[in-house]
Design an enzyme around this catalytic site. Sequence first.
Site, PDB file in Angstrom:
ATOM      1  N   ASN A   7       0.915  -1.195   0.006  1.00 54.50           N
ATOM      2  CA  ASN A   7       0.108   0.063  -0.110  1.00 54.50           C
ATOM      3  C   ASN A   7       0.850   1.078  -0.093  1.00 54.50           C
ATOM      4  O   ASN A   7       1.440   1.481   1.168  1.00 54.50           O
ATOM      5  CB  ASN A   7      -0.781  -0.112   1.202  1.00 54.50           C
ATOM      6  CG  ASN A   7      -1.654   1.122   1.116  1.00 54.50           C
ATOM      7  OD1 ASN A   7      -1.891   1.788   0.469  1.00 54.50           O
ATOM      8  ND2 ASN A   7      -2.752   1.093   2.290  1.00 54.50           N
ATOM      9  N   ARG A  98      -2.331  -2.271  -3.248  1.00 55.82           N
ATOM     10  CA  ARG A  98      -3.846  -1.396  -3.109  1.00 55.82           C
ATOM     11  C   ARG A  98      -3.749  -0.154  -4.296  1.00 55.82           C
ATOM     12  O   ARG A  98      -2.812   0.729  -3.870  1.00 55.82           O
ATOM     13  CB  ARG A  98      -3.761  -1.165  -1.647  1.00 55.82           C
ATOM     14  CG  ARG A  98      -5.236  -0.259  -1.340  1.00 55.82           C
ATOM     15  CD  ARG A  98      -5.137  -0.060   0.109  1.00 55.82           C
ATOM     16  NE  ARG A  98      -6.595   0.538   0.586  1.00 55.82           N
ATOM     17  CZ  ARG A  98      -7.055   0.793   1.584  1.00 55.82           C
ATOM     18  NH1 ARG A  98      -6.057   0.472   2.721  1.00 55.82           N
ATOM     19  NH2 ARG A  98      -8.117   1.251   1.771  1.00 55.82           N
ATOM     20  N   HIS A 187     -13.065   1.968   0.555  1.00 56.29           N
ATOM     21  CA  HIS A 187     -12.994   1.009   1.555  1.00 56.29           C
ATOM     22  C   HIS A 187     -13.523  -0.426   1.092  1.00 56.29           C
ATOM     23  O   HIS A 187     -14.006  -1.069   1.779  1.00 56.29           O
ATOM     24  CB  HIS A 187     -13.721   1.291   2.911  1.00 56.29           C
ATOM     25  CG  HIS A 187     -13.050   2.371   3.747  1.00 56.29           C
ATOM     26  ND1 HIS A 187     -14.017   3.117   4.605  1.00 56.29           N
ATOM     27  CD2 HIS A 187     -11.954   2.608   4.063  1.00 56.29           C
ATOM     28  CE1 HIS A 187     -13.178   3.868   5.277  1.00 56.29           C
ATOM     29  NE2 HIS A 187     -11.970   3.543   5.221  1.00 56.29           N
ATOM     30  N   ARG A 248     -12.561  14.174   8.441  1.00 52.84           N
ATOM     31  CA  ARG A 248     -13.409  14.525   7.558  1.00 52.84           C
ATOM     32  C   ARG A 248     -14.645  14.898   7.952  1.00 52.84           C
ATOM     33  O   ARG A 248     -15.256  14.151   8.663  1.00 52.84           O
ATOM     34  CB  ARG A 248     -13.594  13.611   6.386  1.00 52.84           C
ATOM     35  CG  ARG A 248     -12.201  13.099   5.582  1.00 52.84           C
ATOM     36  CD  ARG A 248     -12.134  12.049   4.730  1.00 52.84           C
ATOM     37  NE  ARG A 248     -11.078  11.634   4.037  1.00 52.84           N
ATOM     38  CZ  ARG A 248     -10.804  10.294   4.298  1.00 52.84           C
ATOM     39  NH1 ARG A 248     -11.632   9.356   4.803  1.00 52.84           N
ATOM     40  NH2 ARG A 248      -9.581   9.733   3.755  1.00 52.84           N
ATOM     41  N   GLY A 339     -15.088   0.340  15.090  1.00 45.89           N
ATOM     42  CA  GLY A 339     -16.234  -0.831  14.836  1.00 45.89           C
ATOM     43  C   GLY A 339     -15.925  -2.189  15.622  1.00 45.89           C
ATOM     44  O   GLY A 339     -16.743  -2.537  16.304  1.00 45.89           O
ATOM     45  N   GLU A 391      -7.689  -6.136   5.266  1.00 43.32           N
ATOM     46  CA  GLU A 391      -7.770  -5.726   4.014  1.00 43.32           C
ATOM     47  C   GLU A 391      -6.466  -6.639   3.051  1.00 43.32           C
ATOM     48  O   GLU A 391      -6.719  -6.866   2.019  1.00 43.32           O
ATOM     49  CB  GLU A 391      -7.736  -4.353   3.894  1.00 43.32           C
ATOM     50  CG  GLU A 391      -8.999  -3.712   4.327  1.00 43.32           C
ATOM     51  CD  GLU A 391      -8.670  -2.047   4.694  1.00 43.32           C
ATOM     52  OE1 GLU A 391      -9.142  -1.370   3.389  1.00 43.32           O
ATOM     53  OE2 GLU A 391      -8.551  -1.752   5.687  1.00 43.32           O
TER      54      GLU A 391
END
Length: 408
Positions: A7, A98, A187, A248, A339, A391
Amino acid sequence: MKILVINAGSSSIKYQLLDLEDVHHFSLLASGLVEKIAEPVGRITHKVFPGSPKEAKVVEDRPFPSHREGLSRVVDLLCDPENGVIRDAAEIAGVGHRVLNCGEVYSDTVRVDADVKAAIRDFFPLGPLHNPANLMGIEVAEEFFPSAAQVAVFDTAFHGTMPPKAFLYAVPYEWYEKFRLRKYGFHGTSHKFIARAAQEFLGIPREETDIISLHLGNGCSMAAVRGGKCVDTSMGVTPLEGLVMGTRSGDIDATAVEYIADKTGADVHQMLVALNKKSGLKGICGVNDMREVVAAAEGGNERAALALDMFVYRIQKYIGSYLAVVPNVKALVFTGGIGENSDGVRARIFQGLEHLGLVLDPEKNAIRSPEPREIQAAEAKTKILVIPTNEELQIALETKAVIEGREI
Ligand code: AMP
């Protein structure tokens, strides 16, 4: 099969080397981060066998003038005769990259060739921070791993199944036709991993995998999934839209940009930096790390409590709208740093949603575990799951599938 996952960011390279068979049979050989590339002193943090009893860590502070020098050091550490995890770079069968966005050109994971690189370049204007770095990562990896398959995994790909009524903005249609302005969603690799893992956890076929997935990390997004496919998502043409995030703003009336620019003398670019980097939790209470926000709110800081309320309220509104989009919803699924780990944030989200059949079991919610689990109360109509995302594993699995010519 050994797969290196890369990434590449504008001044960093995050990587993992996995040896994998399938989603349940894999081992993490090494992971690391090269950061502050092109600064006077950079840093590489390299771990071998992370998370295992054999874990060992190397940290070096030294200049990395470009991504090339950074990846060169990674290769040396991976192949180190004493502490390396492979003997030769040629052992690596594939490198999975990615990549932020390739729009509608490639709706799935692809082996990199000249056309793919041209398409990534073509999308620089819609991913100015990520796409150029992603392409640089690919070009450097081609140099160091000439025999490996280079594979691009797009962060937008999972959302490619959204219908036009979900992905179009209600603006002059030619903006879409001429300039490709639309909701792309991000995502995607995480939401895809979660959709498959939820399907497996629930023991249902893909066609019945109707879920709402919530990726809540420093960046936050939700996806409405029907039959295992994305039908709507909260991020937009860039990751700015949707939920309140660490820094954000999420959804905002575009007029605010002109109004505040007029008041402050900022230009459009400065306004977007403010909306991306100085807004969200940080904009309201000064910090973007949810652990700090929760601690401050619980310590009586009113702004932190407000930021937390706004974060939760926006998620509740999206849950309401996605319940309308996914009528046979089987589960709401939580992932990402917040989460997965914050039982307090999850508890706040479900306060007042009982009328929708969404009820948490406080004891199950409080359990900490790296395993997928369900946390709803016995009387709940819909399951609530926590599934840790991975991921890098998803990128490695897709890279392996491309190499083997299998459907992903
Ligand atoms: P990610 O971007 O997925 O790594 O998630 C980062 C976010 O997860 C940060 O806001 C962290 O504060 C948050 N996070 C991680 N662990 C916890 C926790 N135990 N409670 C609350 N937030 C957490």
